[in-house]
Design an enzyme around this catalytic site. Structure first.
Site, short mmCIF file in Angstrom:
data_model
loop_
_atom_site.label_atom_id
_atom_site.label_comp_id
_atom_site.label_asym_id
_atom_site.label_seq_id
_atom_site.Cartn_x
_atom_site.Cartn_y
_atom_site.Cartn_z
N HIS A 85 0.68 -1.41 -0.19
CA HIS A 85 -0.20 -0.02 -0.50
C HIS A 85 0.69 1.12 0.00
O HIS A 85 0.50 2.12 -0.81
CB HIS A 85 -1.04 0.24 1.45
CG HIS A 85 -2.66 -0.73 0.80
ND1 HIS A 85 -2.60 -1.57 1.88
CD2 HIS A 85 -2.79 -1.14 -0.26
CE1 HIS A 85 -4.07 -1.96 1.36
NE2 HIS A 85 -4.07 -1.85 0.46
N ARG B 283 -8.74 -8.04 -11.45
CA ARG B 283 -8.69 -9.75 -11.47
C ARG B 283 -9.01 -9.98 -10.12
O ARG B 283 -8.90 -8.95 -8.39
CB ARG B 283 -7.35 -9.35 -10.96
CG ARG B 283 -5.69 -8.87 -11.66
CD ARG B 283 -5.06 -9.44 -11.63
NE ARG B 283 -3.99 -9.08 -13.09
CZ ARG B 283 -2.73 -7.63 -12.54
NH1 ARG B 283 -3.38 -6.88 -12.03
NH2 ARG B 283 -2.86 -7.15 -14.25
N GLU C 109 -6.18 -17.68 -23.58
CA GLU C 109 -4.60 -18.43 -22.58
C GLU C 109 -4.82 -19.72 -22.60
O GLU C 109 -3.50 -19.64 -22.38
CB GLU C 109 -4.66 -17.80 -20.92
CG GLU C 109 -6.43 -17.97 -20.59
CD GLU C 109 -6.58 -17.22 -18.49
OE1 GLU C 109 -5.18 -16.96 -18.46
OE2 GLU C 109 -7.21 -16.73 -18.99
N ASP D 164 -0.55 -15.58 -19.69
CA ASP D 164 -0.91 -17.81 -19.37
C ASP D 164 -0.35 -18.42 -20.54
O ASP D 164 0.07 -19.10 -20.93
CB ASP D 164 -2.13 -17.84 -18.43
CG ASP D 164 -1.90 -17.35 -16.96
OD1 ASP D 164 -0.88 -18.30 -16.79
OD2 ASP D 164 -2.99 -18.04 -16.51
N CYS E 90 -4.71 -7.82 -22.92
CA CYS E 90 -4.58 -7.65 -21.28
C CYS E 90 -3.66 -8.08 -20.61
O CYS E 90 -3.28 -7.67 -19.10
CB CYS E 90 -5.57 -8.15 -20.41
SG CYS E 90 -6.07 -9.98 -20.47
#
Length: 659
Positions: A305, A412, A546, A570, A617
């Site tokens: 963070h 995600r 993928e 992937d 992506c």
């Protein structure tokens, strides 16, 4: 990419320098390996590195593959070329100079820098940019428990005192969340800390220790360490970063118990470099960020963070210095390179001039790219290429907006599931997805359904032991087998679609039946929400390409879905049959390999023929050297890290000019 060099480390990579070399390598996300005499080993394994038996003056090659490969190569080559790398600073300082009259070694991990004797330290490049300014050391005292066992009659009162402290911390965070001055990104981070403070995993663990006779402060310290260790043990860099948040919340509770206030950052001078062993996101979010020139921390990584706050506010940051940060306690001035992860203590005049030039050049580059923030990239034939952002949490919204993202090409959702100690409710998910939709409306927000498997376990789902989780029960496979979890997410997405242009993307698709089964569940959820009178709207359904199977059935898939999004990370590992986390086969994980590029082109042709949107992506979407090729294949959407967005827009506009 790779670079060769002659090892100058005194006596080679024996135990101590090998350990430090590995620690440095682990600070980068890229896969890194060291090669000697044709044998390659992971640079992130101390045992393998020592077994390679690298001696002084031998030639080795460093290979790196990933988003920060350039920075990794520079840092690791610099270490290998440093004769004093790995020497124990404290031990040398305590012993007299040797017979040859050599001086004591510099701080661990440091290397001689520019003329003038300035010390250069290396850490994790967490937020790009250059800065030079006065050092502001922020080293609050450690908190320790009383170290005594409570009497039976004291336990109830101590539990009450603990609960009051937790309530006070929550109230403090609620007050901060109510302030209009808090930015959207910082608000999300404080909300995440508030969630940890309210989670029974932390408070329950602490109360159990108090009931066992521990004083409240000791109980909180132990409980926070236990929960943080669980986050650190997960093989996911996002989750590892949450360990720091748990410690930060624990510290706040302890301070209330002790009746103390934390050291304030209110008096930090204009342009100062904030130096700390660790600084909680709670403290940094409330600090006068406009006055901070840079951040240097012993703890933290690129996904912590602290890093997110620094990036969202354009503050250069180098984190993960470890014990090296102690060398900065008495520094007067500090130069900071957030691109390479370098920190220079008390720079001399030559270094000051160098960094002043870097700061000016970086400012000019940012200014040059800023004009592309609001640009809508359009080709000579009128086609618009959408440049979107990949993000994993609400905290990253602001960085994406500031970069000029035309929506979200990949959200995600696994982090939403993994960051909590329990499965997120439908309401919590709906609020998260709705916040995304509102933030980017009318641009599309593509939400990837839960993509998680045995390599990243989460609470509430029991995963089988698998020899290769990447080829196992993950993504859409797991979701279809657990409709109780999947339908909750689909219902939340239908509810969120009321607030903006939500699109939903299925991961790991390899068969048409997976799309059709999902449509059945979507229809069930729609009917349920309608019967319950809950507002909802439909969404476009697409798939990630993928797997090799998805590429081969792309023409058939294109008739079933509204869009494709090519996940190059992937896809590359599956096409090349090379685990992208295995450094020994890292050279095979190259998106430019003809086999991978052919798969991308086949997918694009199938999508274009069917008249559906084809996007990308994976990390490759942000590479200026590949963007023109992808666009010529027919891709009309590219999604990437926010930092790459303006450069990508520039590359697309250059195509239009050339055309």
């Amino acid at each position: 990419m790779e670079r060769s060099t002659i090892v100058r480390v005194h006596e080679g990579l024996h135990a101590r320098p090998a350990t430090r070399f590995v620690k440095l390598a682990k600070g980068f996300e890229s896969d890194v390996e060291l090669v000697k005499d044709g044998k390659a080993v992971s640079a992130k394994s101390s045992v393998k590195l020592m077994l390679l038996a690298v001696k002084e003056n031998q030639e080795v090659t460093v290979r790196a593959n990933g988003a920060d490969a350039i920075e990794a190569l520079e840092a690791l080559i610099g270490y290998l070329e440093n004769p004093r790398a790995g020497l124990d600073d404290e031990a040398e300082a305590q012993s007299p100079a040797n017979d040859a009259g050599q001086e004591a070694a510099p701080a661990p991990g440091s290397v001689p820098a520019a003329p003038g004797g300035a010390n250069r330290l290396r850490g994790v490049a967490a937020s790009e940019g250059f800065a030079i300014g006065p050092a502001f050391a922020h080293f609050p005292p450690d908190i320790a428990g009383q170290g005594r066992m409570l009497r039976a009659e004291e336990i109830k009162g101590e539990i009450d005192r603990f609960r009051t402290a937790v309530g006070a911390v929550q109230a403090r965070m609620d007050h901060a969340l109510a302030q209009d001055s808090l930015s959207a990104g910082d608000r999300g981070i404080v909300a995440a800390l508030r969630d940890i403070a309210a989670d029974n995993s932390l408070t329950g663990e602490a109360e159990g220790l108090i009931k066992g006779g521990n004083d409240a402060v000791s109980a909180v310290i132990t409980a926070a360490s236990t929960i943080a260790a669980e986050f650190s043990a997960v093989d996911d860099h996002y989750l590892n970063a949450r360990a720091d948040d748990v410690h930060a919340v624990g510290r706040q509770i302890c301070l209330v118990l002790l009746g103390q206030d934390d050291v304030s950052l209110e008096n930090i001078p204009e342009g100062a470099i904030l130096i700390a062993d660790d600084i909680g996101a709670w403290d940094l979010a409330r600090a006068p960020l406009k006055r901070i020139g840079g951040v240097v921390c012993g703890h933290g990584g690129a996904t912590s963070h602290i890093a997110i706050i620094a990036r969202s506010h354009g503050i250069p940051a180098v984190l993960g210095l470890g014990d090296q940060v102690n060398a900065l306690r008495t520094a007067r001035d500090v130069a900071l390179d957030g691109n390479a992860g370098h920190v220079i203590i008390d720079p001399d005049e030559a270094t000051r001039a160098d960094f002043a030039g870097r700061v000016e050049a970086a400012a000019k580059e940012r200014a040059g790219l800023t004009i592309f923030k609001t640009v809508t990239p359009k080709l000579a034939d009128g086609r618009i290429i959408e440049v979107a952002a990949n993000i994993g949490s609400l905290e990253e919204i602001e960085a994406a907006q500031e970069a000029g993202a035309m929506g979200i090409g990949l959200f995600r959702t696994e982090l939403l599931f993994m960051r909590h100690m329990h499965l997120p409710s439908e309401d919590m998910q709906a609020e998260t997805y709705a916040a995304l939709a509102k933030a980017f409306a009318p641009y599309p927000v593509i939400v990837r359904t839960l993509d998680i498997g045995g390599d990243k376990p989460i609470a509430g789902i029991e995963f089988p032991d698998e020899e290769n989780p990447f080829l196992g029960w993950r993504g859409i496979r797991m979701c279809l087998d657990r409709p109780d979890i999947f339908k909750r997410q689909l219902r939340a997405l239908l509810r969120a679609a009321v607030h903006g242009n939500i699109k939903v993307m299925l991961p790991m698709v390899s068969d048409l039946s997976e799309v059709r089964q999902t449509r059945v569940l979507v229809d069930e959820c729609t009917a349920e929400l309608k019967a319950e009178g809950v507002p909802h709207a439909s969404f476009d359904l697409g798939v990630m390409i993928e797997t090799p199977a998805a590429v081969l059935i792309a023409p058939a898939l294109a008739k079933e879905v509204a869009f494709f999004s090519i996940g190059t990370n992937d896809l590359t590992q599956y096409i090349m049959a090379a685990d992208r986390l295995n450094p020994t086969v890292a050279k095979l994980n190259d998106v430019t390999n003809p086999a991978v590029m052919s798969a991308i082109e086949m997918t694009a042709k199938a999508g274009v023929a069917a008249g559906i949107m084809v996007g990308m992506c994976g990390e490759a979407a942000g590479r200026p050297d590949l963007i023109a090729t992808f666009v010529k294949m027919g891709l009309t959407e590219l999604s990437m890290s926010p930092a790459s967005i303006q450069r990508a827009k520039k590359a697309i506009m250059a195509m239009a000019t050339e055309g």
